[in-house]
Design a protein around this motif. Structure first.
Motif, PDB file in Angstrom:
ATOM      1  N   THR A 110      -0.053  -2.361  24.676  1.00  0.00           N
ATOM      2  CA  THR A 110       1.363  -2.382  24.453  1.00  0.00           C
ATOM      3  C   THR A 110       1.781  -1.238  25.403  1.00  0.00           C
ATOM      4  OG1 THR A 110       1.200  -0.834  22.556  1.00  0.00           O
ATOM      5  CG2 THR A 110       1.309  -3.054  22.219  1.00  0.00           C
ATOM      6  N   ILE A 111       3.295  -1.311  25.769  1.00  0.00           N
ATOM      7  CA  ILE A 111       3.796  -0.442  26.670  1.00  0.00           C
ATOM      8  C   ILE A 111       4.166   0.880  25.679  1.00  0.00           C
ATOM      9  CG2 ILE A 111       5.908  -0.008  28.089  1.00  0.00           C
ATOM     10  CD1 ILE A 111       5.879  -2.898  28.844  1.00  0.00           C
ATOM     11  N   ASP A 112       3.700   2.151  26.310  1.00  0.00           N
ATOM     12  CA  ASP A 112       4.236   3.139  25.537  1.00  0.00           C
ATOM     13  C   ASP A 112       5.687   3.689  25.841  1.00  0.00           C
ATOM     14  OD1 ASP A 112       1.858   4.027  24.512  1.00  0.00           O
ATOM     15  OD2 ASP A 112       0.865   4.623  26.192  1.00  0.00           O
ATOM     16  N   PRO A 113       6.568   3.515  24.929  1.00  0.00           N
ATOM     17  CA  PRO A 113       7.921   3.946  25.313  1.00  0.00           C
ATOM     18  C   PRO A 113       8.030   5.421  25.514  1.00  0.00           C
ATOM     19  CG  PRO A 113       7.673   3.511  22.861  1.00  0.00           C
ATOM     20  CD  PRO A 113       6.325   3.110  23.544  1.00  0.00           C
ATOM     21  N   LEU A 114       9.147   5.773  25.979  1.00  0.00           N
ATOM     22  CA  LEU A 114       9.457   7.257  26.437  1.00  0.00           C
ATOM     23  C   LEU A 114      10.162   7.707  25.101  1.00  0.00           C
ATOM     24  CD1 LEU A 114      10.606   7.316  30.075  1.00  0.00           C
ATOM     25  CD2 LEU A 114       8.492   8.250  29.349  1.00  0.00           C
TER      26      LEU A 114
ATOM     27  N   VAL B 244      13.406   8.969  23.144  1.00  0.00           N
ATOM     28  CA  VAL B 244      14.884   8.749  23.394  1.00  0.00           C
ATOM     29  C   VAL B 244      15.508   9.826  24.265  1.00  0.00           C
ATOM     30  CG1 VAL B 244      17.107   8.564  22.290  1.00  0.00           C
ATOM     31  CG2 VAL B 244      15.210   7.127  21.431  1.00  0.00           C
ATOM     32  N   SER B 245      15.180  11.049  23.948  1.00  0.00           N
ATOM     33  CA  SER B 245      15.895  12.210  24.729  1.00  0.00           C
ATOM     34  C   SER B 245      15.387  12.142  26.343  1.00  0.00           C
ATOM     35  CB  SER B 245      15.452  13.588  24.081  1.00  0.00           C
ATOM     36  OG  SER B 245      14.122  13.685  24.178  1.00  0.00           O
ATOM     37  N   ALA B 246      14.003  11.747  26.441  1.00  0.00           N
ATOM     38  CA  ALA B 246      13.614  11.758  27.903  1.00  0.00           C
ATOM     39  C   ALA B 246      14.275  10.584  28.619  1.00  0.00           C
ATOM     40  CB  ALA B 246      12.124  11.261  27.875  1.00  0.00           C
ATOM     41  N   VAL B 247      14.648   9.452  28.106  1.00  0.00           N
ATOM     42  CA  VAL B 247      15.519   8.281  28.675  1.00  0.00           C
ATOM     43  C   VAL B 247      17.103   8.962  28.942  1.00  0.00           C
ATOM     44  CG1 VAL B 247      16.178   5.764  28.592  1.00  0.00           C
ATOM     45  CG2 VAL B 247      14.149   6.350  27.436  1.00  0.00           C
ATOM     46  N   ALA B 248      17.491   9.611  28.057  1.00  0.00           N
ATOM     47  CA  ALA B 248      18.758  10.037  28.383  1.00  0.00           C
ATOM     48  C   ALA B 248      18.799  10.920  29.603  1.00  0.00           C
ATOM     49  CB  ALA B 248      19.295  10.647  26.956  1.00  0.00           C
ATOM     50  N   ASN B 249      17.594  11.760  29.677  1.00  0.00           N
ATOM     51  CA  ASN B 249      17.401  12.695  30.695  1.00  0.00           C
ATOM     52  C   ASN B 249      17.261  12.037  32.177  1.00  0.00           C
ATOM     53  OD1 ASN B 249      18.028  15.099  29.199  1.00  0.00           O
ATOM     54  ND2 ASN B 249      15.765  15.118  28.880  1.00  0.00           N
ATOM     55  N   LEU B 250      16.580  10.754  32.067  1.00  0.00           N
ATOM     56  CA  LEU B 250      16.280  10.023  33.048  1.00  0.00           C
ATOM     57  C   LEU B 250      17.552   9.326  33.639  1.00  0.00           C
ATOM     58  CD1 LEU B 250      13.499   7.528  33.588  1.00  0.00           C
ATOM     59  CD2 LEU B 250      15.637   6.870  33.974  1.00  0.00           C
ATOM     60  N   VAL B 251      18.522   8.862  32.729  1.00  0.00           N
ATOM     61  CA  VAL B 251      19.641   8.240  33.033  1.00  0.00           C
ATOM     62  C   VAL B 251      20.511   9.144  33.863  1.00  0.00           C
ATOM     63  CG1 VAL B 251      21.907   7.412  32.479  1.00  0.00           C
ATOM     64  CG2 VAL B 251      19.465   6.291  31.634  1.00  0.00           C
ATOM     65  N   GLU B 252      20.622  10.766  33.183  1.00  0.00           N
ATOM     66  CA  GLU B 252      21.270  11.878  34.065  1.00  0.00           C
ATOM     67  C   GLU B 252      20.688  11.966  35.358  1.00  0.00           C
ATOM     68  OE1 GLU B 252      24.032  14.824  34.408  1.00  0.00           O
ATOM     69  OE2 GLU B 252      24.377  13.176  33.068  1.00  0.00           O
ATOM     70  N   THR B 253      19.586  12.210  35.524  1.00  0.00           N
ATOM     71  CA  THR B 253      18.737  12.380  36.852  1.00  0.00           C
ATOM     72  C   THR B 253      19.205  11.504  37.742  1.00  0.00           C
ATOM     73  OG1 THR B 253      17.015  13.355  35.748  1.00  0.00           O
ATOM     74  CG2 THR B 253      16.676  12.911  38.046  1.00  0.00           C
TER      75      THR B 253
ATOM     76  N   ARG C 266       8.679   2.196  30.780  1.00  0.00           N
ATOM     77  CA  ARG C 266       8.675   2.845  29.791  1.00  0.00           C
ATOM     78  C   ARG C 266      10.180   2.792  28.975  1.00  0.00           C
ATOM     79  NH1 ARG C 266       4.886   8.062  29.921  1.00  0.00           N
ATOM     80  NH2 ARG C 266       5.266   7.645  27.707  1.00  0.00           N
ATOM     81  N   ALA C 267      11.204   3.092  29.888  1.00  0.00           N
ATOM     82  CA  ALA C 267      12.254   3.573  29.441  1.00  0.00           C
ATOM     83  C   ALA C 267      13.017   2.143  28.831  1.00  0.00           C
ATOM     84  CB  ALA C 267      13.314   4.081  30.439  1.00  0.00           C
ATOM     85  N   ARG C 268      12.755   1.183  29.504  1.00  0.00           N
ATOM     86  CA  ARG C 268      13.303  -0.267  28.858  1.00  0.00           C
ATOM     87  C   ARG C 268      12.640  -0.514  27.859  1.00  0.00           C
ATOM     88  NH1 ARG C 268      14.684  -4.249  33.575  1.00  0.00           N
ATOM     89  NH2 ARG C 268      13.134  -5.767  32.680  1.00  0.00           N
ATOM     90  N   GLU C 269      11.276  -0.118  27.298  1.00  0.00           N
ATOM     91  CA  GLU C 269      10.653  -0.394  26.171  1.00  0.00           C
ATOM     92  C   GLU C 269      11.450   0.273  25.039  1.00  0.00           C
ATOM     93  OE1 GLU C 269       7.740  -2.410  23.635  1.00  0.00           O
ATOM     94  OE2 GLU C 269       8.329  -2.680  25.603  1.00  0.00           O
TER      95      GLU C 269
ATOM     96  N   GLN D  82      22.121  -1.475  22.807  1.00  0.00           N
ATOM     97  CA  GLN D  82      20.751  -0.411  22.599  1.00  0.00           C
ATOM     98  C   GLN D  82      20.815   0.632  23.696  1.00  0.00           C
ATOM     99  OE1 GLN D  82      18.265  -3.992  22.575  1.00  0.00           O
ATOM    100  NE2 GLN D  82      17.340  -3.230  20.791  1.00  0.00           N
ATOM    101  N   ALA D  83      21.020   0.291  24.989  1.00  0.00           N
ATOM    102  CA  ALA D  83      20.979   0.937  25.994  1.00  0.00           C
ATOM    103  C   ALA D  83      22.210   2.166  25.799  1.00  0.00           C
ATOM    104  CB  ALA D  83      21.230   0.371  27.414  1.00  0.00           C
TER     105      ALA D  83
END
Length: 329
Positions: free
Chosen positions: A18-22, A24-33, A230-233, A276-277
């Motif tokens: 299965t895919i390892d999700p990131l 939530v805070s890491a995804v928010a930081n990814l979007v900001e980056t 992983r962010a999509r997961e 969700q996103a």
């Protein structure tokens, strides 16, 4: 950013497959980056940039519809360059054939066998530039790809890379020189966005950046394909409780009752995924009605047709009425 390689897939799975999700805070930081990187090129469209990024994270496709010259193509290129993934651009023209998009079987004189040459659709991010300049038959070549993430040519079905995202642009003018997108294709776009003209300060800032070398030339990736998968997961795992699901369904039902063609079930699914996103952007692991309300105008409006004076118009007003009249849980 690399050339398309249909066989390459990111290593994102754990020992259980299965895919390892990131987090939530890491995804928010990814979007900001990614947002900060894109705004080195795009000025004054932070909201639209967020919408494109969240569409990618929620497994959707986006249609940018506006007049020429306001930055639609540049926005798509900037986001694609910000992700270290395969990217292909298709310039839609009246003489473009479906095989120019999907690929074609070519006879190899040496091996005396047919070999499949992959078309530009076999990429993680596909930019369909001025998609409404190609006839409907060519546009329809994207239908299977956008919905099922696969392409069938001469009876053989081939999977597309994961992730697979179409960012398409179309001109809102020159109706005599363009083709209207089939409604079935429009329905496959999660969101339809318009950029609009910049204000005076934004345009002055843009001119200051582009009078020499264009900033797109020096734009480097700030995230990789594995992080996106992983962010999509992570986004897919965001909780959507029954009252929120019912709220989305009631909004869709309102559009069906008050329009010639209302939002489709595919549209309701897209709304929940977009919500969700949006929740992840706010570092939440659950969807609230505010997320639904924020995304509904961008997800539903292009799926709705109303009739006024015998002519069909867009459904933005219907969505506004639905948000006003449907009870919020």
């Amino acid at each position: 950013m690399t050339d398309a390689n249909p066989s390459s897939q990111p290593e994102t799975t754990n020992q259980l497959g299965t895919i390892d999700p990131l987090p939530v805070s890491a995804v928010a930081n990814l979007v900001e980056t990614v947002r900060e990187n894109v705004t080195r090129v795009i000025v004054g469209h932070d909201e639209e940039v967020d919408h494109v990024i969240t569409t990618i994270l929620s497994r959707g496709h986006v249609l940018l519809d506006d007049v020429p010259g306001v930055g639609k193509t540049m926005l798509a290129r900037s986001i694609a360059r910000s992700i270290d993934c395969s990217f292909r651009r298709v310039q839609f023209t009246p003489d473009l054939l479906p095989s120019d998009i999907t690929g074609v079987n070519v006879f190899n004189q040496k091996t005396r066998e047919f070999e499949f040459q992959h078309g530009p659709v076999f990429a993680n991010v596909v930019l369909g530039d001025e998609i409404n300049r190609a006839p409907p038959k060519t546009q329809s070549a994207l239908l299977e790809a956008m919905e099922e993430r696969q392409v069938t040519v001469d009876g053989d079905t081939r999977p597309l890379p994961n992730p697979f995202v179409v960012i398409a642009t179309q001109n809102a003018i020159e109706p005599n020189r363009t083709y209207e997108l089939p409604f079935a294709e429009v329905d496959r776009f999660m969101k339809k966005l318009s950029l609009g003209y910049p204000n005076t300060d934004e345009e002055a800032e843009m001119l200051g950046r582009t009078v020499g070398h264009h900033p797109i030339e020096g734009l480097e990736p700030v995230t990789d394909l594995e992080s996106i998968v992983r962010a999509r997961e992570t986004v897919a795992n965001v909780a959507v409780e029954p009252p929120v699901r019912e709220y989305a369904s009631e909004l869709a039902g309102y559009t069906r009752e008050h329009a010639h063609i209302g939002a489709s079930p595919r549209g309701t699914i897209a709304l929940l995924r977009a919500a969700q996103a949006r929740a992840v952007l706010d570092e939440r692991e659950y969807v609230i009605p505010d997320d639904i309300q924020h995304e509904a105008p961008y997800v539903f409006a292009h799926r709705i047709k109303t009739k006024a004076n015998g002519r069909e118009t867009d459904g933005a007003t219907v969505v506004e009425d639905a948000l006003e009249h449907v009870r919020v849980p």
